[in-house]
Design an enzyme around this catalytic site. Structure first.
Site, PDB file in Angstrom:
ATOM      1  N   TYR A 158       0.845  -1.203   0.000  1.00  0.00           N
ATOM      2  CA  TYR A 158       0.000   0.000   0.000  1.00  0.00           C
ATOM      3  C   TYR A 158       0.884   1.257   0.000  1.00  0.00           C
ATOM      4  O   TYR A 158       0.529   2.288  -0.546  1.00  0.00           O
ATOM      5  CB  TYR A 158      -0.982  -0.023   1.182  1.00  0.00           C
ATOM      6  CG  TYR A 158      -2.218   0.806   0.941  1.00  0.00           C
ATOM      7  CD1 TYR A 158      -3.057   0.555  -0.131  1.00  0.00           C
ATOM      8  CD2 TYR A 158      -2.549   1.848   1.795  1.00  0.00           C
ATOM      9  CE1 TYR A 158      -4.201   1.320  -0.355  1.00  0.00           C
ATOM     10  CE2 TYR A 158      -3.691   2.615   1.591  1.00  0.00           C
ATOM     11  CZ  TYR A 158      -4.507   2.347   0.503  1.00  0.00           C
ATOM     12  OH  TYR A 158      -5.632   3.105   0.292  1.00  0.00           O
ATOM     13  N   LYS A 165      -3.214   8.384   2.644  1.00  0.00           N
ATOM     14  CA  LYS A 165      -4.480   8.199   3.394  1.00  0.00           C
ATOM     15  C   LYS A 165      -4.342   8.767   4.810  1.00  0.00           C
ATOM     16  O   LYS A 165      -5.314   9.305   5.361  1.00  0.00           O
ATOM     17  CB  LYS A 165      -4.882   6.725   3.436  1.00  0.00           C
ATOM     18  CG  LYS A 165      -5.328   6.145   2.102  1.00  0.00           C
ATOM     19  CD  LYS A 165      -6.552   6.836   1.520  1.00  0.00           C
ATOM     20  CE  LYS A 165      -7.152   6.049   0.371  1.00  0.00           C
ATOM     21  NZ  LYS A 165      -8.169   6.816  -0.376  1.00  0.00           N
TER      22      LYS A 165
HETATM   23  P1  NDP Z   1     -12.287   3.125  -8.714  1.00  0.00           P
HETATM   24  O1  NDP Z   1     -11.136   2.751  -9.568  1.00  0.00           O
HETATM   25  O2  NDP Z   1     -13.622   2.655  -9.110  1.00  0.00           O
HETATM   26  O3  NDP Z   1     -12.329   4.694  -8.452  1.00  0.00           O
HETATM   27  C1  NDP Z   1     -11.205   5.501  -8.376  1.00  0.00           C
HETATM   28  C2  NDP Z   1     -11.626   6.842  -8.910  1.00  0.00           C
HETATM   29  O4  NDP Z   1     -10.582   7.812  -8.726  1.00  0.00           O
HETATM   30  C3  NDP Z   1     -11.939   6.796 -10.396  1.00  0.00           C
HETATM   31  O5  NDP Z   1     -13.282   7.114 -10.631  1.00  0.00           O
HETATM   32  C4  NDP Z   1     -11.019   7.865 -10.964  1.00  0.00           C
HETATM   33  O6  NDP Z   1     -11.650   8.651 -11.958  1.00  0.00           O
HETATM   34  C5  NDP Z   1     -10.760   8.740  -9.768  1.00  0.00           C
HETATM   35  N1  NDP Z   1      -9.623   9.614 -10.045  1.00  0.00           N
HETATM   36  C6  NDP Z   1      -8.322   9.280 -10.238  1.00  0.00           C
HETATM   37  N2  NDP Z   1      -7.604  10.379 -10.557  1.00  0.00           N
HETATM   38  C7  NDP Z   1      -8.478  11.428 -10.558  1.00  0.00           C
HETATM   39  C8  NDP Z   1      -8.353  12.819 -10.816  1.00  0.00           C
HETATM   40  N3  NDP Z   1      -7.179  13.383 -11.144  1.00  0.00           N
HETATM   41  N4  NDP Z   1      -9.463  13.598 -10.727  1.00  0.00           N
HETATM   42  C9  NDP Z   1     -10.661  13.077 -10.402  1.00  0.00           C
HETATM   43  N5  NDP Z   1     -10.846  11.746 -10.158  1.00  0.00           N
HETATM   44  C10 NDP Z   1      -9.765  10.942 -10.246  1.00  0.00           C
HETATM   45  O7  NDP Z   1     -11.857   2.541  -7.266  1.00  0.00           O
HETATM   46  P2  NDP Z   1     -12.499   2.540  -5.831  1.00  0.00           P
HETATM   47  O8  NDP Z   1     -13.951   2.674  -5.899  1.00  0.00           O
HETATM   48  O9  NDP Z   1     -11.902   1.361  -5.180  1.00  0.00           O
HETATM   49  O10 NDP Z   1     -11.837   3.836  -5.164  1.00  0.00           O
HETATM   50  C11 NDP Z   1     -12.584   4.893  -4.588  1.00  0.00           C
HETATM   51  C12 NDP Z   1     -11.946   5.311  -3.267  1.00  0.00           C
HETATM   52  O11 NDP Z   1     -12.098   4.227  -2.344  1.00  0.00           O
HETATM   53  C13 NDP Z   1     -10.467   5.626  -3.307  1.00  0.00           C
HETATM   54  O12 NDP Z   1     -10.211   6.735  -2.478  1.00  0.00           O
HETATM   55  C14 NDP Z   1      -9.849   4.375  -2.700  1.00  0.00           C
HETATM   56  O13 NDP Z   1      -8.587   4.644  -2.116  1.00  0.00           O
HETATM   57  C15 NDP Z   1     -10.883   4.059  -1.656  1.00  0.00           C
HETATM   58  N6  NDP Z   1     -10.829   2.704  -1.084  1.00  0.00           N
HETATM   59  C16 NDP Z   1     -10.928   1.601  -1.890  1.00  0.00           C
HETATM   60  C17 NDP Z   1     -10.894   0.333  -1.352  1.00  0.00           C
HETATM   61  C18 NDP Z   1     -10.996  -0.885  -2.216  1.00  0.00           C
HETATM   62  O14 NDP Z   1     -10.717  -1.980  -1.718  1.00  0.00           O
HETATM   63  N7  NDP Z   1     -11.393  -0.795  -3.449  1.00  0.00           N
HETATM   64  C19 NDP Z   1     -10.755   0.130   0.093  1.00  0.00           C
HETATM   65  C20 NDP Z   1     -10.702   1.361   0.856  1.00  0.00           C
HETATM   66  C21 NDP Z   1     -10.725   2.594   0.269  1.00  0.00           C
HETATM   67  P3  NDP Z   1     -11.403   8.388 -13.528  1.00  0.00           P
HETATM   68  O15 NDP Z   1     -11.625   6.940 -13.666  1.00  0.00           O
HETATM   69  O16 NDP Z   1     -12.417   9.243 -14.171  1.00  0.00           O
HETATM   70  O17 NDP Z   1      -9.982   8.768 -13.789  1.00  0.00           O
HETATM   71  C1  KAL Z   2      -2.948  -3.143   0.159  1.00  0.00           C
HETATM   72  C2  KAL Z   2      -3.687  -3.090  -0.924  1.00  0.00           C
HETATM   73  C3  KAL Z   2      -3.216  -3.765  -2.147  1.00  0.00           C
HETATM   74  C4  KAL Z   2      -3.038  -2.835  -3.319  1.00  0.00           C
HETATM   75  C5  KAL Z   2      -1.973  -1.789  -3.195  1.00  0.00           C
HETATM   76  C6  KAL Z   2      -2.239  -0.550  -3.495  1.00  0.00           C
HETATM   77  C7  KAL Z   2      -3.557  -0.019  -3.932  1.00  0.00           C
HETATM   78  C8  KAL Z   2      -3.685   1.328  -4.030  1.00  0.00           C
HETATM   79  C9  KAL Z   2      -4.945   1.998  -4.465  1.00  0.00           C
HETATM   80  C10 KAL Z   2      -4.727   2.972  -5.602  1.00  0.00           C
HETATM   81  C11 KAL Z   2      -5.920   3.925  -5.637  1.00  0.00           C
HETATM   82  C12 KAL Z   2      -4.627   2.184  -6.891  1.00  0.00           C
HETATM   83  C13 KAL Z   2      -4.183   2.952  -8.112  1.00  0.00           C
HETATM   84  O1  KAL Z   2      -3.881   4.126  -8.066  1.00  0.00           O
HETATM   85  C14 KAL Z   2      -4.129   2.156  -9.391  1.00  0.00           C
HETATM   86  C15 KAL Z   2      -3.508   2.914 -10.570  1.00  0.00           C
HETATM   87  O2  KAL Z   2      -2.109   2.932 -10.448  1.00  0.00           O
HETATM   88  C16 KAL Z   2      -3.829   2.167 -11.885  1.00  0.00           C
HETATM   89  N1  KAL Z   2      -5.270   2.120 -12.176  1.00  0.00           N
HETATM   90  C17 KAL Z   2      -5.898   3.066 -12.918  1.00  0.00           C
HETATM   91  O3  KAL Z   2      -5.327   4.038 -13.388  1.00  0.00           O
HETATM   92  C18 KAL Z   2      -7.402   2.904 -13.105  1.00  0.00           C
HETATM   93  C19 KAL Z   2      -7.701   2.783 -14.594  1.00  0.00           C
HETATM   94  C20 KAL Z   2      -8.105   4.093 -12.450  1.00  0.00           C
HETATM   95  C21 KAL Z   2      -9.609   4.060 -12.599  1.00  0.00           C
HETATM   96  O4  KAL Z   2      -7.780   4.020 -11.066  1.00  0.00           O
HETATM   97  C22 KAL Z   2      -7.646   5.182 -10.369  1.00  0.00           C
HETATM   98  N2  KAL Z   2      -7.372   4.988  -9.050  1.00  0.00           N
HETATM   99  O5  KAL Z   2      -7.744   6.258 -10.877  1.00  0.00           O
HETATM  100  C23 KAL Z   2      -4.960  -2.296  -0.946  1.00  0.00           C
HETATM  101  C24 KAL Z   2      -6.215  -3.082  -1.315  1.00  0.00           C
HETATM  102  C25 KAL Z   2      -6.384  -4.336  -0.437  1.00  0.00           C
HETATM  103  C26 KAL Z   2      -7.453  -2.169  -1.082  1.00  0.00           C
HETATM  104  C27 KAL Z   2      -7.515  -0.977  -2.017  1.00  0.00           C
HETATM  105  C28 KAL Z   2      -7.620  -1.259  -3.458  1.00  0.00           C
HETATM  106  C29 KAL Z   2      -7.452   0.244  -1.452  1.00  0.00           C
HETATM  107  C30 KAL Z   2      -7.598   1.538  -2.165  1.00  0.00           C
HETATM  108  O6  KAL Z   2      -7.276   2.561  -1.550  1.00  0.00           O
HETATM  109  O7  KAL Z   2      -8.080   1.580  -3.290  1.00  0.00           O
END
Ligand code: NDP
Ligand code: KAL
Length: 257
Positions: A158, A165
């Site tokens: 992470y 975070k």
């Molecule tokens: P998604 O990939 O569905 O959502 C991530 C979102 O971040 C996307 O909609 C993306 O928008 C947006 N984003 C990235 N860069 C930008 C930017 N420059 N401006 C605006 N939006 C941006 O993943 P999750 O639903 O998992 O993530 C949502 C939140 O939940 C995050 O904060 C994540 O850390 C948190 N979270 C997720 C967990 C998990 O297990 N999935 C657990 C705990 C917390 P776009 O695609 O349009 O670029």
């Molecule tokens: C310990 C966990 C395992 C995974 C390690 C890191 C996860 C980090 C979350 C972070 C938001 C992921 C990214 O930024 C992915 C990015 O590099 C590539 N993906 C993309 O660009 C896609 C297309 C777009 C839509 O994604 C974004 N973010 O814009 C953490 C796990 C167990 C729980 C999670 C996933 C936590 C979290 O914060 O999301």
């Protein structure tokens, strides 16, 4: 669900697709009768978000661009909302990003660029958005952001996202301190792992999910719906005494180990 948010309007930021946690929040808000304004960053997601918005029960007209790395884009987005809608009652900030290379190996190897990018998108954006949205929450409001246990403890891979975070969670407290006098509350939900686009490509995601099934008090993983309903609670009058808080919606995993 019996909770009602009729007559209230919320901005939901961060729906990429139907697996997004933001989409779980949107569905709970829709069920509660709220109006929703969606924002997206990547143009490639616009059509999908529009289709998702149209699939809901309520009539949610607005799907607006808002790249949170760009102050002007945030200003324009909230100016449009002010012009078209006027008053809003809350924001779901569901946004995080770090470069893939930063999410493996030792945290020690984080680059300055990677650190700043992760903090810019995943932490500072909440403050930037709150600043622009404050003036639209004239009837009071509730801001909800999403965090993960890795902001409180070290968890493998992470890395820089955990540090971002931690910064986001501290921002929640400082923003709650500033905005309380305007009757605006600010809280975070620490969600358990959910398989979303962001989680894609995480090698050991299955192992993480299995460990939670085995060790979490509730012996199961977290769903989008559970996070959505907790957010609806934080957006409602039922949570009026709660601000600056981090609520874990993670089957209780954070108390284990
Ligand atoms: P998604 O990939 O569905 O959502 C991530 C979102 O971040 C996307 O909609 C993306 O928008 C947006 N984003 C990235 N860069 C930008 C930017 N420059 N401006 C605006 N939006 C941006 O993943 P999750 O639903 O998992 O993530 C949502 C939140 O939940 C995050 O904060 C994540 O850390 C948190 N979270 C997720 C967990 C998990 O297990 N999935 C657990 C705990 C917390 P776009 O695609 O349009 O670029
Ligand atoms: C310990 C966990 C395992 C995974 C390690 C890191 C996860 C980090 C979350 C972070 C938001 C992921 C990214 O930024 C992915 C990015 O590099 C590539 N993906 C993309 O660009 C896609 C297309 C777009 C839509 O994604 C974004 N973010 O814009 C953490 C796990 C167990 C729980 C999670 C996933 C936590 C979290 O914060 O999301």
């Amino acid at each position: 669900m019996t909770l009602s948010l009729k007559g209230k309007t919320f901005v939901v930021m961060g729906v990429a697709n139907k697996r997004s946690i933001a989409w779980g929040i949107a569905r709970s808000l829709d069920q509660a009768g709220a109006a929703i304004i969606f924002t997206y960053a990547g143009e490639r997601f616009e059509k999908g978000v529009r289709e998702l918005a149209d699939s809901l029960e309520g009539d949610h007209k607005y799907v607006l661009p808002c790249d949170v790395t760009n102050d002007e884009a945030i200003r324009e987005c909230f100016e449009t909302i002010k012009k078209e809608v006027g008053v809003i009652h809350g924001i779901a900030h569901c946004i995080a990003f770090a470069e893939k290379e930063e999410l493996q190996g030792e945290y020690l190897n984080t680059t300055r660029e990677g650190f700043l990018l992760a903090h810019n998108i995943s932490s500072y954006s909440l403050t930037a958005v709150a600043k622009e949205a404050r003036g639209l929450m004239t009837e009071g409001g509730s801001i909800v952001t999403l965090t993960y246990l890795g902001g409180e403890r070290i968890l493998p891979n992470y890395n820089v996202m955990g540090v971002a975070k931690a910064s986001l969670e501290a921002s929640v407290r400082y923003l709650a301190g500033d905005l309380g006098k305007d009757a605006i509350r600010v809280n975070s939900i620490s969600a358990g792992p959910i398989r979303t686009l962001s989680a894609k490509g995480v090698g050991d995601f299955n192992t993480i999910l299995k460990e939670i099934e085995e060790k979490a008090p509730l012996r199961r993983n977290t769903t989008q719906e559970e996070v959505g309903d907790a957010a609806a609670f934080l957006f409602s009058h039922l949570s009026r005494g709660i601000t600056g808080e981090n609520i874990h919606v993670d089957s209780g995993y954070h108390i284990v180990g």
